[in-house]
Motif scaffolding. Structure first.
Motif, PDB file in Angstrom:
ATOM      1  N   ASP A 228      -8.455 -10.102 -57.738  1.00 55.10           N
ATOM      2  CA  ASP A 228      -9.216 -11.252 -58.220  1.00 55.10           C
ATOM      3  C   ASP A 228     -10.199 -11.676 -57.130  1.00 55.10           C
ATOM      4  N   PRO A 229     -11.504 -11.642 -57.401  1.00 58.81           N
ATOM      5  CA  PRO A 229     -12.490 -12.001 -56.366  1.00 58.81           C
ATOM      6  C   PRO A 229     -12.392 -13.453 -55.905  1.00 58.81           C
ATOM      7  N   THR A 230     -11.648 -14.277 -56.633  1.00 52.82           N
ATOM      8  CA  THR A 230     -11.465 -15.680 -56.219  1.00 52.82           C
ATOM      9  C   THR A 230     -10.110 -15.897 -55.566  1.00 52.82           C
ATOM     10  N   ALA A 231      -9.387 -14.825 -55.272  1.00 49.58           N
ATOM     11  CA  ALA A 231      -7.989 -14.936 -54.827  1.00 49.58           C
ATOM     12  C   ALA A 231      -7.823 -15.753 -53.546  1.00 49.58           C
ATOM     13  N   GLY A 232      -8.763 -15.688 -52.644  1.00 49.67           N
ATOM     14  CA  GLY A 232      -8.577 -16.347 -51.355  1.00 49.67           C
ATOM     15  C   GLY A 232      -9.060 -17.775 -51.290  1.00 49.67           C
ATOM     16  N   SER A 233      -9.521 -18.331 -52.409  1.00 51.83           N
ATOM     17  CA  SER A 233     -10.135 -19.664 -52.384  1.00 51.83           C
ATOM     18  C   SER A 233      -9.168 -20.761 -51.966  1.00 51.83           C
ATOM     19  N   THR A 234      -7.904 -20.649 -52.380  1.00 49.99           N
ATOM     20  CA  THR A 234      -6.931 -21.685 -52.015  1.00 49.99           C
ATOM     21  C   THR A 234      -6.122 -21.321 -50.785  1.00 49.99           C
ATOM     22  N   VAL A 235      -6.130 -20.044 -50.420  1.00 47.90           N
ATOM     23  CA  VAL A 235      -5.318 -19.600 -49.286  1.00 47.90           C
ATOM     24  C   VAL A 235      -5.866 -20.131 -47.966  1.00 47.90           C
ATOM     25  N   LEU A 236      -7.184 -20.191 -47.819  1.00 44.50           N
ATOM     26  CA  LEU A 236      -7.783 -20.644 -46.563  1.00 44.50           C
ATOM     27  C   LEU A 236      -7.318 -22.042 -46.199  1.00 44.50           C
ATOM     28  N   LEU A 237      -7.426 -22.982 -47.136  1.00 42.17           N
ATOM     29  CA  LEU A 237      -7.049 -24.361 -46.849  1.00 42.17           C
ATOM     30  C   LEU A 237      -5.575 -24.466 -46.502  1.00 42.17           C
ATOM     31  N   ALA A 238      -4.715 -23.810 -47.299  1.00 47.37           N
ATOM     32  CA  ALA A 238      -3.274 -23.890 -47.064  1.00 47.37           C
ATOM     33  C   ALA A 238      -2.878 -23.242 -45.744  1.00 47.37           C
ATOM     34  N   SER A 239      -3.454 -22.090 -45.419  1.00 49.99           N
ATOM     35  CA  SER A 239      -3.101 -21.402 -44.171  1.00 49.99           C
ATOM     36  C   SER A 239      -3.607 -22.169 -42.957  1.00 49.99           C
ATOM     37  N   PHE A 240      -4.819 -22.715 -43.052  1.00 45.45           N
ATOM     38  CA  PHE A 240      -5.364 -23.506 -41.953  1.00 45.45           C
ATOM     39  C   PHE A 240      -4.517 -24.762 -41.731  1.00 45.45           C
ATOM     40  N   ALA A 241      -4.092 -25.382 -42.844  1.00 42.38           N
ATOM     41  CA  ALA A 241      -3.228 -26.557 -42.732  1.00 42.38           C
ATOM     42  C   ALA A 241      -1.900 -26.192 -42.084  1.00 42.38           C
ATOM     43  N   ALA A 242      -1.350 -25.018 -42.433  1.00 45.56           N
ATOM     44  CA  ALA A 242      -0.086 -24.577 -41.850  1.00 45.56           C
ATOM     45  C   ALA A 242      -0.213 -24.399 -40.336  1.00 45.56           C
ATOM     46  N   VAL A 243      -1.348 -23.869 -39.896  1.00 44.15           N
ATOM     47  CA  VAL A 243      -1.584 -23.667 -38.463  1.00 44.15           C
ATOM     48  C   VAL A 243      -1.649 -25.002 -37.719  1.00 44.15           C
ATOM     49  N   ILE A 244      -2.410 -25.948 -38.246  1.00 41.56           N
ATOM     50  CA  ILE A 244      -2.588 -27.235 -37.575  1.00 41.56           C
ATOM     51  C   ILE A 244      -1.314 -28.064 -37.630  1.00 41.56           C
ATOM     52  N   ILE A 245      -0.665 -28.096 -38.800  1.00 39.70           N
ATOM     53  CA  ILE A 245       0.587 -28.834 -38.930  1.00 39.70           C
ATOM     54  C   ILE A 245       1.649 -28.241 -38.015  1.00 39.70           C
ATOM     55  N   LEU A 257       3.707 -19.505 -33.030  1.00 40.06           N
ATOM     56  CA  LEU A 257       3.849 -18.888 -34.338  1.00 40.06           C
ATOM     57  C   LEU A 257       5.034 -19.474 -35.094  1.00 40.06           C
ATOM     58  N   VAL A 258       6.031 -19.973 -34.351  1.00 41.34           N
ATOM     59  CA  VAL A 258       7.181 -20.607 -34.990  1.00 41.34           C
ATOM     60  C   VAL A 258       6.716 -21.860 -35.740  1.00 41.34           C
ATOM     61  N   GLY A 259       5.852 -22.650 -35.111  1.00 39.89           N
ATOM     62  CA  GLY A 259       5.309 -23.828 -35.776  1.00 39.89           C
ATOM     63  C   GLY A 259       4.522 -23.453 -37.022  1.00 39.89           C
ATOM     64  N   THR A 260       3.724 -22.391 -36.913  1.00 43.42           N
ATOM     65  CA  THR A 260       2.966 -21.915 -38.071  1.00 43.42           C
ATOM     66  C   THR A 260       3.898 -21.479 -39.187  1.00 43.42           C
ATOM     67  N   LEU A 261       4.978 -20.817 -38.838  1.00 45.79           N
ATOM     68  CA  LEU A 261       5.950 -20.370 -39.830  1.00 45.79           C
ATOM     69  C   LEU A 261       6.548 -21.555 -40.593  1.00 45.79           C
ATOM     70  N   ILE A 262       6.937 -22.590 -39.842  1.00 45.39           N
ATOM     71  CA  ILE A 262       7.516 -23.778 -40.475  1.00 45.39           C
ATOM     72  C   ILE A 262       6.462 -24.465 -41.340  1.00 45.39           C
ATOM     73  N   GLY A 263       5.237 -24.552 -40.828  1.00 37.77           N
ATOM     74  CA  GLY A 263       4.153 -25.146 -41.610  1.00 37.77           C
ATOM     75  C   GLY A 263       3.882 -24.377 -42.891  1.00 37.77           C
ATOM     76  N   ALA A 264       3.960 -23.046 -42.820  1.00 34.23           N
ATOM     77  CA  ALA A 264       3.743 -22.218 -44.012  1.00 34.23           C
ATOM     78  C   ALA A 264       4.830 -22.466 -45.053  1.00 34.23           C
ATOM     79  N   PHE A 265       6.066 -22.628 -44.593  1.00 36.55           N
ATOM     80  CA  PHE A 265       7.153 -22.934 -45.523  1.00 36.55           C
ATOM     81  C   PHE A 265       6.906 -24.282 -46.202  1.00 36.55           C
TER      82      PHE A 265
END
Length: 322
Positions: A228-245, A257-265
């Motif tokens: 899907d050419p639109t597949a990454g539209s929501t992933v950027l925001l969520a992944s960036f938020a996981a990194v910062i959180i 990376l442990v913090g990123t892992l918890i943020g991703a969950f």
């Protein structure tokens, strides 16, 4: 105990995860029974976030990860030979990372501007290649095998996510090259004076980030049996938020990376809970954006880092106009 958690960079991610789990337990307890859906979403967001963390640790940004995911999927689906398509997709991701690094390290473009440009260019290319429509994989049978559960709710996507986390954690914590990522982000001039190959480390982080985003695109395409050419539209925001959180400093030099892992969950479960509640994608983006803003504004270091980035962009535009 509370102070000990607060001192760690993962503290806010742990707090958010507890809040998300608490709300889901009350409002949408069915999420905890949908192991496969929840783990698949966490793995997709987490994969992209892990690669993005490597770049952020050095004080840079890569806004093109979502578009890289989408374009890679289209590349995989467009090639009849699935094995060749996967290889081509992963090579595409590495090449995108190298291009971003070249623009930033060699040409001297600000990483925000450079990757914003590649974000739109790659997204446009994905739409052109796919004619704006999902592209079905030719070898659907092989793709379906990839999506089957291996052990309980563990699918190849989740297994790859776990293995990648272990390898990258070992890289940045045990290997000299990985530990130098923190030095580059903490004080770049001091890193140069200490003999650290800063340019090589930056190229390495962007190429790894591109590779991981491409890997996420390959996995997502195989599981859906279509790109899907639109597949990454929501992933950027969520992944960036996981990194910062997760406690990673925008200016580099601090994080894990442990913090990123918890943020991703936390973010992945939030998205699944909202989906089960019937929330539209736009509503999910709004809530994730609010969480991201709270994470940035509650960290004085990130506020200062963001302020410096904005000032640098304004000065750059002023100099160009002059």
């Amino acid at each position: 105990m509370k102070n000990a958690v607060a001192r760690r960079t993962e503290g806010r991610a742990v707090i958010l995860l507890i809040l998300v789990v608490g709300v889901i337990a009350v409002q949408q307890p069915i999420v905890f029974n949908a192991y496969g859906v929840s783990l698949a979403r966490v793995a997709l967001v987490g994969l992209v976030a892990l690669g993005l963390t490597l770049v952020v640790l050095q004080g840079e940004l890569d806004l093109s990860v979502g578009s890289t995911l989408a374009l890679t999927g289209v590349v995989v689906a467009s090639i009849p030979d699935l094995g060749l398509g996967i290889i081509a997709g992963l090579v595409t991701g590495v090449a995108i990372g190298a291009l971003n690094a070249f623009l930033i390290v060699v040409v001297g473009v600000n990483s925000f501007i450079a990757t914003l440009g590649t974000l739109f260019a790659l997204r446009g290319l994905a739409f052109v290649m796919s004619d704006g429509r999902p592209v079905r994989i030719t070898d659907i049978d092989s793709a379906l095998v990839f999506g089957r559960e291996l052990l309980g709710p563990i699918t190849p996507r989740v297994l790859i996510f776990i293995l990648l986390f272990v390898m990258l954690q070992f890289f940045i914590s045990k290997m000299r090259a990985g530990r130098e990522f923190y030095a580059v982000g903490g004080n770049r001039q001091a890193a140069i004076d200490a003999g650290i190959p800063v340019k090589l480390r930056l190229f390495t982080s962007f190429m790894l980030c591109g590779f991981v985003a491409a890997l996420a695109g390959v996995i997502n395409t195989l599981e859906l049996t279509a790109a899907d050419p639109t597949a990454g539209s929501t992933v950027l925001l969520a992944s960036f938020a996981a990194v910062i959180i997760g406690g990673n400093l925008l200016n580099g030099g601090r994080g894990s990376l442990v913090g990123t892992l918890i943020g991703a969950f936390a973010l992945g479960l939030m998205q699944v809970g909202l989906t089960f509640a019937g929330a539209d994608r736009e509503v999910q983006d709004v809530l994730i954006g609010i969480v991201l803003l709270v994470a940035i504004t509650t960290d004085p270091n990130n506020l200062r880092a963001l302020s410096r980035r904005l000032q640098g962009l304004v000065r750059g535009k002023t100099n160009q106009q002059a």
